[in-house]
Design a protein around this motif. Sequence first.
Motif, mmCIF file in Angstrom:
data_model
loop_
_atom_site.group_PDB
_atom_site.id
_atom_site.type_symbol
_atom_site.label_atom_id
_atom_site.label_comp_id
_atom_site.label_asym_id
_atom_site.label_seq_id
_atom_site.Cartn_x
_atom_site.Cartn_y
_atom_site.Cartn_z
ATOM 1 N N GLN A 250 117.723 84.155 6.776
ATOM 2 C CA GLN A 250 118.884 83.522 7.411
ATOM 3 C C GLN A 250 119.208 84.180 8.742
ATOM 4 O O GLN A 250 119.539 83.496 9.721
ATOM 5 N N GLN A 251 119.095 85.496 8.791
ATOM 6 C CA GLN A 251 119.314 86.184 10.066
ATOM 7 C C GLN A 251 118.304 85.717 11.111
ATOM 8 O O GLN A 251 118.656 85.516 12.277
ATOM 9 N N ARG A 252 117.085 85.527 10.690
ATOM 10 C CA ARG A 252 116.062 85.079 11.643
ATOM 11 C C ARG A 252 116.374 83.678 12.157
ATOM 12 O O ARG A 252 116.275 83.405 13.359
ATOM 13 N N ILE A 253 116.755 82.787 11.257
ATOM 14 C CA ILE A 253 117.011 81.399 11.659
ATOM 15 C C ILE A 253 118.270 81.306 12.512
ATOM 16 O O ILE A 253 118.275 80.627 13.553
ATOM 17 N N LEU A 254 119.343 81.995 12.100
ATOM 18 C CA LEU A 254 120.605 81.883 12.820
ATOM 19 C C LEU A 254 120.642 82.752 14.068
ATOM 20 O O LEU A 254 121.100 82.310 15.128
ATOM 21 N N ASP A 255 120.164 83.989 13.953
ATOM 22 C CA ASP A 255 120.286 84.938 15.068
ATOM 23 C C ASP A 255 119.139 84.850 16.058
ATOM 24 O O ASP A 255 119.238 85.412 17.158
ATOM 25 N N GLU A 256 118.061 84.190 15.682
ATOM 26 C CA GLU A 256 116.948 84.033 16.623
ATOM 27 C C GLU A 256 116.760 82.556 16.993
ATOM 28 O O GLU A 256 116.967 82.179 18.147
ATOM 29 N N GLU A 257 116.399 81.752 16.024
ATOM 30 C CA GLU A 257 116.063 80.361 16.333
ATOM 31 C C GLU A 257 117.269 79.586 16.860
ATOM 32 O O GLU A 257 117.179 78.902 17.889
ATOM 33 N N LEU A 258 118.413 79.672 16.166
ATOM 34 C CA LEU A 258 119.592 78.914 16.601
ATOM 35 C C LEU A 258 120.168 79.491 17.888
ATOM 36 O O LEU A 258 120.559 78.732 18.788
ATOM 37 N N ILE A 259 120.218 80.818 18.000
ATOM 38 C CA ILE A 259 120.728 81.429 19.234
ATOM 39 C C ILE A 259 119.817 81.089 20.413
ATOM 40 O O ILE A 259 120.294 80.812 21.521
ATOM 41 N N ASN A 260 118.498 81.076 20.184
ATOM 42 C CA ASN A 260 117.573 80.693 21.259
ATOM 43 C C ASN A 260 117.797 79.246 21.665
ATOM 44 O O ASN A 260 117.720 78.903 22.853
ATOM 45 N N TRP A 261 118.071 78.381 20.681
ATOM 46 C CA TRP A 261 118.356 76.974 21.003
ATOM 47 C C TRP A 261 119.619 76.890 21.862
ATOM 48 O O TRP A 261 119.665 76.131 22.842
ATOM 49 N N LYS A 262 120.634 77.644 21.501
ATOM 50 C CA LYS A 262 121.873 77.631 22.281
ATOM 51 C C LYS A 262 121.634 78.177 23.679
ATOM 52 O O LYS A 262 122.202 77.667 24.653
ATOM 53 N N ARG A 263 120.802 79.212 23.796
ATOM 54 C CA ARG A 263 120.492 79.757 25.113
ATOM 55 C C ARG A 263 119.730 78.728 25.946
ATOM 56 O O ARG A 263 120.001 78.559 27.144
ATOM 57 N N ASP A 264 118.785 78.035 25.314
ATOM 58 C CA ASP A 264 118.051 76.978 26.029
ATOM 59 C C ASP A 264 119.007 75.872 26.459
ATOM 60 O O ASP A 264 118.864 75.299 27.544
ATOM 61 N N GLN A 265 119.980 75.565 25.600
ATOM 62 C CA GLN A 265 120.977 74.553 25.948
ATOM 63 C C GLN A 265 121.790 74.998 27.160
ATOM 64 O O GLN A 265 122.072 74.194 28.063
ATOM 65 N N GLN A 266 122.141 76.278 27.214
ATOM 66 C CA GLN A 266 122.892 76.787 28.357
ATOM 67 C C GLN A 266 122.045 76.762 29.626
ATOM 68 O O GLN A 266 122.521 76.352 30.692
ATOM 69 N N MET A 267 120.771 77.163 29.511
ATOM 70 C CA MET A 267 119.901 77.135 30.686
ATOM 71 C C MET A 267 119.629 75.705 31.130
ATOM 72 O O MET A 267 119.347 75.452 32.304
ATOM 73 N N HIS A 268 119.716 74.756 30.203
ATOM 74 C CA HIS A 268 119.579 73.347 30.579
ATOM 75 C C HIS A 268 120.703 72.937 31.524
ATOM 76 O O HIS A 268 120.528 72.034 32.351
ATOM 77 N N GLY A 269 121.852 73.611 31.400
ATOM 78 C CA GLY A 269 122.938 73.349 32.341
ATOM 79 C C GLY A 269 122.560 73.698 33.764
ATOM 80 O O GLY A 269 123.147 73.178 34.711
ATOM 81 N N ASN A 270 121.571 74.572 33.929
ATOM 82 C CA ASN A 270 121.048 74.907 35.260
ATOM 83 C C ASN A 270 119.810 74.101 35.602
ATOM 84 O O ASN A 270 119.223 74.295 36.663
#
Length: 790
Positions: A250-270
């Motif tokens: 769960q830590q891997r999915i939430l703290d890596e995969e989901l956080i990376n998705w959110k980071r990609d979403q933020q970089m998509h703003g740029n």
Amino acid sequence: MSLWNRAQQLPPDDLRRVQGIYGEQFPIEVRHYLAVWIEDKMQQWNEIDPDNPSHTQYAQSLVSQLIQEIENKALSYANNEDLFLVRMRLDEAATSFRTRYLNSNPLGLVGIIRQCLNTEHNLVQQNENMLGGGVSHATNMVIEPCAEIEQELRILHERTRETANELRHLEQEQESFALQYHDCAKINAHLSHIQSQERTQQNREMEQSLRRRKELGEQQLAQKVSGLLQLRMALADKHKGTIDRLNSLQQRILDEELINWKRDQQMHGNGKPFNPNKLDQIQEWCEALAEIIWLNRHQIKECERHQTKIPIAPPGGVDMLPTLNSHITRLLSSLVTSTFIIEKQPPQVMKTNTRFTATVRLLVGGKLNVNMTPPQVRVSIISEAQANALLKNDQMNKGEQSGEILNNTGTMEYNQTSRQLSVSFRNMQLRKIKRAEKKGTESVMDEKFSLLFQSQFSVGGGELVFQVWTLSLPVVVIVHGNQEPHAWATVSWDNAFAEQGRIPFTVPEKVPWPQIADMLDTKFKAATGRGLTEDNLKFLAGKAFRNPQVQDFTNMMLSWSQFCKEPLSERNFTFWEWFFAVMKVTREHLRQQWNDGSIMGFVGRRQAEEMLKNSKSGTFLLRFSDSELGGVTIAWMYEDTTKACQRDVFMLQPFTSKAFAIRPLADVIADLNYLLYLYPNVPKDQAFGKYYTPLGEQQPTTNNGYVKPQLKTHVPGWSGDPMDSYPNTPQTMYGGMGGPPSVSSNPSDCVSTVPTYNECEYDQFLENLSEADFPDMNFDFLQTNFMKPQ
């Protein structure tokens, strides 16, 4: 896909070779029915060296675990008549491993298993390589991250099924214990009754019989109690192992995969490319986690219930079940609260009284049946300080917000096809905003807000109630369009340089130039379709640092003030304002020409002159103006063949978006007959011909009695121009100057303004002027400002 599943898909000949490597020493039934467990221990098999006696104890422990797993698997098939032969075969294997290897030669069995697995892996790898589509798998089973997660989920599903079978076995044993305990109680009652009767021979014999039965029953009960305790402890240990694995995954999915998705979403703003469909994959993983967690939690609660019915204290008096229940409930809570996410972010530059949208999604909502009582979601806007307090306290004071949003509530809906529980806000509007006091040079465009999405719902028939919330990416609120450039500077800097786990919404004051360059390149490519070259970025670095002479900017740090606060040298606008205007005009009017390389753009005035000075007459290039925001100027080499040594580079007054709205760039170039070759030597019709407005579209048309005029770009005073309507304008013969002259030209319904001249022409021009004719003219001012650089 597991190694064993891949092996079963081999061609018939290879499959027979796989079957041939298994025999009495390592039965294929063990490989098949314990495939998940065996591959889960792949690292341990590889770590043990069968030829190293010091690894004996490690091997013995691993073989002991294997025997226990085989026995548990066989036990789980006890009530399944269809698997009777499988159970017998597994029991035989467990007995064989215990007698032949466990104490006498554990390294031997590990060596056999390693050889079988390596042979199996090599056959699979050879087949996949021959097919050409196989993924390279190392001997230690290093696989892609997604495949690793899928494999771990399969292992957890299998463990959950095994503990479910063990729980059913525990229930049966407990029921058997209850029946036997009841029988013992009846014997004790009968014995007490006999003992209270007259001591006849028959009663004495009956009493002896009952005492023997009582002793036997108590012995059997003691064995049952010992067995129940062992089953309970083994099941608790198995649940603990499952919870530990769940926690790690769960830590891997939430703290890596989901956080990376959110980071990609933020970089998509740029402007960085973004795959929003990755969220569907993450949802599948989270739903699988939710199901496994829920099933294991139910099993643990059932264990607690059975323990309450027959309260047998474990050795040492330590009861693991309350701790396990608390731990797995925390896992479920973390999973639910972390998967309440913003699928579609609201605009990061938000104008008041303007409609905007956003979408929120609960990834585990469908799996936990939250949709049975659809929750409401409420949206509010909060300041940076309020967001900081929320993260510290995990709650907001009721009614605390920094603005008023219309249409800010919605009910989550479940889509059966996509299996998504979400709510889309389609008509929100920010009516009012409450700003904090500004300090120093702060402006309203520096201030960041965030949209807070909140909801509450229950699962398990109201057993667990969750209050969830999530924050949007930082938002800058503006009230007028002229605030947009600076607002985008704030947003772009935040998106690019926000650090994981930061205090909202802190960003570094200085950033290495390579990171700035990457951000500028990303934004420009997203806006225009083509990114920036190394030369473009070097030009931008020189402008941003106010020092174009520097050759290497790699190790230099650019501050936020240099980026968008301090004006450029001898200008009244900042670096970001200049870049933003260039990006805007390119996106709106020059996208095609930029993408095919016809616009050089990022080149300074002096560099353009150096590039053109050895070119043939009529050669031109297009560059972004240094002095005019969003301006594009044409620099060209002109040689007057009627005069000796009359050869110079000229700069046409910059064109802006307003000019391009009247006359497109390609048509402007077509209008100017003395522009012949795009630098270095491409005929202009070859470079721009495909962008010329077709003649049919230029024909005057009648509309309500009016005739539509046709506009053309014209620079008066230039020889060879058929539209030259100013014959008395001095000829453009230029003497030596420190910099190339500028010429003004604007497409309109009248001809453009007169050109500017060098000193030689200026003297000629003044000969025709007198103070009597122009009493109000300031000749010193005219001489100083007549050739203002562009």
